[in-house]
Enzyme design. Sequence first.
Site, PDB file in Angstrom:
ATOM      1  CB  CYS A 125      -4.179 -41.169 -46.971  1.00 30.19           C
ATOM      2  SG  CYS A 125      -5.322 -39.707 -46.695  1.00 30.19           S
ATOM      3  CD  GLU A 139      -9.749 -38.054 -48.349  1.00 28.69           C
ATOM      4  OE1 GLU A 139      -9.579 -36.867 -48.723  1.00 28.69           O
ATOM      5  OE2 GLU A 139      -8.961 -39.007 -48.028  1.00 28.69           O
ATOM      6  NE  ARG A 162     -11.111 -35.982 -41.062  1.00 26.49           N
ATOM      7  CZ  ARG A 162     -10.095 -36.192 -41.978  1.00 26.49           C
ATOM      8  NH1 ARG A 162      -9.219 -37.173 -42.153  1.00 26.49           N
ATOM      9  NH2 ARG A 162      -9.798 -35.472 -43.064  1.00 26.49           N
ATOM     10  CG  HIS A 221      -7.513 -43.126 -43.369  1.00 21.48           C
ATOM     11  ND1 HIS A 221      -7.615 -42.503 -42.420  1.00 21.48           N
ATOM     12  CD2 HIS A 221      -6.969 -42.494 -44.603  1.00 21.48           C
ATOM     13  CE1 HIS A 221      -7.301 -41.216 -42.870  1.00 21.48           C
ATOM     14  NE2 HIS A 221      -6.880 -41.215 -43.899  1.00 21.48           N
ATOM     15  CG  ASN A 226      -3.972 -41.831 -41.577  1.00 20.87           C
ATOM     16  OD1 ASN A 226      -3.811 -42.548 -40.674  1.00 20.87           O
ATOM     17  ND2 ASN A 226      -4.080 -40.329 -41.483  1.00 20.87           N
TER      18      ASN A 226
HETATM   19  N1  LIG Z   1      -1.740 -35.553 -43.128  1.00 17.10           N
HETATM   20  C1  LIG Z   1      -1.914 -36.509 -43.806  1.00 17.10           C
HETATM   21  O1  LIG Z   1      -2.130 -37.831 -43.583  1.00 17.10           O
HETATM   22  C2  LIG Z   1      -1.628 -36.524 -45.133  1.00 17.10           C
HETATM   23  C3  LIG Z   1      -1.720 -37.816 -46.114  1.00 17.10           C
HETATM   24  C4  LIG Z   1      -1.305 -37.455 -47.513  1.00 17.10           C
HETATM   25  C5  LIG Z   1      -1.295 -36.422 -48.123  1.00 17.10           C
HETATM   26  N2  LIG Z   1      -1.152 -35.270 -47.237  1.00 17.10           N
HETATM   27  C6  LIG Z   1      -0.704 -33.911 -47.941  1.00 17.10           C
HETATM   28  O2  LIG Z   1       0.643 -33.721 -47.301  1.00 17.10           O
HETATM   29  C7  LIG Z   1       0.704 -32.334 -47.421  1.00 17.10           C
HETATM   30  C8  LIG Z   1       0.988 -31.516 -46.301  1.00 17.10           C
HETATM   31  O3  LIG Z   1       0.095 -32.181 -45.312  1.00 17.10           O
HETATM   32  P1  LIG Z   1       0.546 -32.075 -43.709  1.00 17.10           P
HETATM   33  O4  LIG Z   1      -0.681 -32.562 -43.048  1.00 17.10           O
HETATM   34  O5  LIG Z   1       1.626 -32.450 -43.251  1.00 17.10           O
HETATM   35  O6  LIG Z   1       0.319 -30.315 -43.507  1.00 17.10           O
HETATM   36  P2  LIG Z   1       0.725 -29.322 -42.263  1.00 17.10           P
HETATM   37  O7  LIG Z   1       0.899 -30.196 -41.084  1.00 17.10           O
HETATM   38  O8  LIG Z   1      -0.269 -28.161 -42.486  1.00 17.10           O
HETATM   39  O9  LIG Z   1       2.346 -28.909 -42.951  1.00 17.10           O
HETATM   40  C9  LIG Z   1       2.353 -28.068 -44.020  1.00 17.10           C
HETATM   41  C10 LIG Z   1       3.855 -27.692 -44.544  1.00 17.10           C
HETATM   42  O10 LIG Z   1       3.857 -26.845 -45.364  1.00 17.10           O
HETATM   43  C11 LIG Z   1       4.709 -25.668 -45.306  1.00 17.10           C
HETATM   44  N3  LIG Z   1       4.155 -24.435 -46.034  1.00 17.10           N
HETATM   45  C12 LIG Z   1       3.103 -23.913 -45.595  1.00 17.10           C
HETATM   46  N4  LIG Z   1       3.018 -22.771 -46.509  1.00 17.10           N
HETATM   47  C13 LIG Z   1       4.210 -22.658 -47.347  1.00 17.10           C
HETATM   48  C14 LIG Z   1       4.779 -22.007 -48.186  1.00 17.10           C
HETATM   49  N5  LIG Z   1       4.229 -21.082 -48.625  1.00 17.10           N
HETATM   50  N6  LIG Z   1       6.012 -22.346 -48.606  1.00 17.10           N
HETATM   51  C15 LIG Z   1       6.642 -23.484 -48.231  1.00 17.10           C
HETATM   52  N7  LIG Z   1       6.051 -24.079 -47.430  1.00 17.10           N
HETATM   53  C16 LIG Z   1       4.912 -24.037 -47.067  1.00 17.10           C
HETATM   54  C17 LIG Z   1       4.477 -25.739 -43.542  1.00 17.10           C
HETATM   55  O11 LIG Z   1       5.681 -24.962 -43.090  1.00 17.10           O
HETATM   56  P3  LIG Z   1       5.426 -24.069 -41.828  1.00 17.10           P
HETATM   57  O12 LIG Z   1       5.541 -24.992 -40.641  1.00 17.10           O
HETATM   58  O13 LIG Z   1       6.728 -23.046 -42.195  1.00 17.10           O
HETATM   59  O14 LIG Z   1       4.147 -23.189 -41.912  1.00 17.10           O
HETATM   60  C18 LIG Z   1       4.566 -26.938 -43.225  1.00 17.10           C
HETATM   61  O15 LIG Z   1       5.907 -27.486 -43.303  1.00 17.10           O
HETATM   62  C19 LIG Z   1      -0.616 -31.777 -47.900  1.00 17.10           C
HETATM   63  O16 LIG Z   1      -0.449 -31.412 -49.316  1.00 17.10           O
HETATM   64  C20 LIG Z   1      -1.784 -32.587 -47.580  1.00 17.10           C
HETATM   65  O17 LIG Z   1      -2.673 -32.751 -48.339  1.00 17.10           O
HETATM   66  C21 LIG Z   1      -1.403 -35.419 -45.930  1.00 17.10           C
END
Ligand SMILES: NC(=O)c1ccc[n+]([C@@H]2O[C@H](COP(=O)([O-])OP(=O)(O)OC[C@H]3O[C@@H](n4cnc5c(N)ncnc54)[C@H](OP(=O)(O)O)[C@@H]3O)[C@@H](O)[C@H]2O)c1
Length: 362
Positions: free
Chosen positions: A158, A210, A244, A251, A336
């Site tokens: 991002c 990052e 942060r 961002h 982001n």
């Molecule tokens: N937040 C951002 O701005 C952003 C930006 C770019 C990329 N990302 C990337 O996107 C990804 C998700 O980020 P997020 O911020 O959305 O994370 P998050 O809010 O912690 O959500 C994580 C997701 O993964 C699922 N999960 C966890 N363990 C799992 C497993 N063993 N099998 C299947 N599903 C599983 C969770 O399901 P449950 O609800 O069932 O636990 C939830 O749906 C990460 O790789 C992160 O680096 C995030």
Amino acid sequence: MTQKLKAGIVGGTGMVGQRFIELLNQHPWFQVTAIAASAGSAGKSYEQAVQGRWKLSTAIPEEIKSIVVQDASNVEAFAAEVDFIFCAVDMKKDEIKALEEAYAKTGTPVVSNNSAHRWTADVPMVIPEINPGHLEVIEAQRKRLGTSTGFIAVKPNCSIQSYVPMLSALQEFKPTTVVASTYQAISGAGKNFTDWPEMLDNVIPYIGGEEEKSEQEPLRIWGSVENGEIVKASAPLITTQCIRVPVTDGHLATVFVSFENKPSKEEILERWQQYKGRAQELNLPSAPKQFITYFEEENRPQTKLDRDIEGGMGISAGRLREDSLYDYKFVGLSHNTLRGAAGGAVLIAELLKAEGYIQPKS
Ligand SMILES: NC(=O)c1ccc[n+]([C@@H]2O[C@H](COP(=O)([O-])OP(=O)(O)OC[C@H]3O[C@@H](n4cnc5c(N)ncnc54)[C@H](OP(=O)(O)O)[C@@H]3O)[C@@H](O)[C@H]2O)c1
């Protein structure tokens, strides 16, 4: 009207997953028909699964609430219900790699938010306006995975959207050195102020992993396709610091840049104003009409005022001026979790559909 493509969201209960649900509500080409997450959420209705952790200001779409969340590890069963998936999961890198490849091998296109495959040589990492030509490597990837329809395509980190578009527009002047500092929102860590109160009135000078991503991923975006692999560009030299800051979304980057052939300020502004790509040519539903918007006001762009430009898919720039050490300095801003995460991935999926890489399975 043609049938919409059936989209599955793996990690649909998480922060990025929720953004997918919001963005795909009423999408002209895609419809969310299935959602998967960890075993802990499996079997619950979506509404139950996100109870107390729905992070968006918009409500959960009615038709999504009753979808029963599936276990993402039941790959065959989940893949059979959809034409393609978006993937945004919080798991170990090698587990994500294996999960995404398992889905691709079922013949299912995977559009990923995760970083796991960003450096896999035959996986395209795409910003549709900048390097749509990298989709060419999908053919080699399909051969490796033994599928004629499945593949993985990823979006970059991002942070880089807040400066890479402006530098991409100036490639003809050959940037040689770039110093970028990013001031990153807490939603980038999947948090808001309720679950991260320590961020109120605070700045944290460290975001794990990052700076390396922010320095290396632009070179892959500017790389070339050679023998079914992406070969990263060797210039410019980029150094970054990623901080942060206490904002919810957006961002902001401060950037210093020098060129082999220094452009005039007018040339830079003209290139930014004119810059568009395949996303605009194809008039993709999520593409911003104006990719880069330059603000003349000295105190813009501001995170809170300008992150939502073009529905959060546009990039803002400002404060372009000559510098005493480098040729120029400027400020950039992107949303982001929209352009930098779910919105960027939806735009990639739209490009993939428009170019014939995603099709109905039957
Ligand atoms: N937040 C951002 O701005 C952003 C930006 C770019 C990329 N990302 C990337 O996107 C990804 C998700 O980020 P997020 O911020 O959305 O994370 P998050 O809010 O912690 O959500 C994580 C997701 O993964 C699922 N999960 C966890 N363990 C799992 C497993 N063993 N099998 C299947 N599903 C599983 C969770 O399901 P449950 O609800 O069932 O636990 C939830 O749906 C990460 O790789 C992160 O680096 C995030």
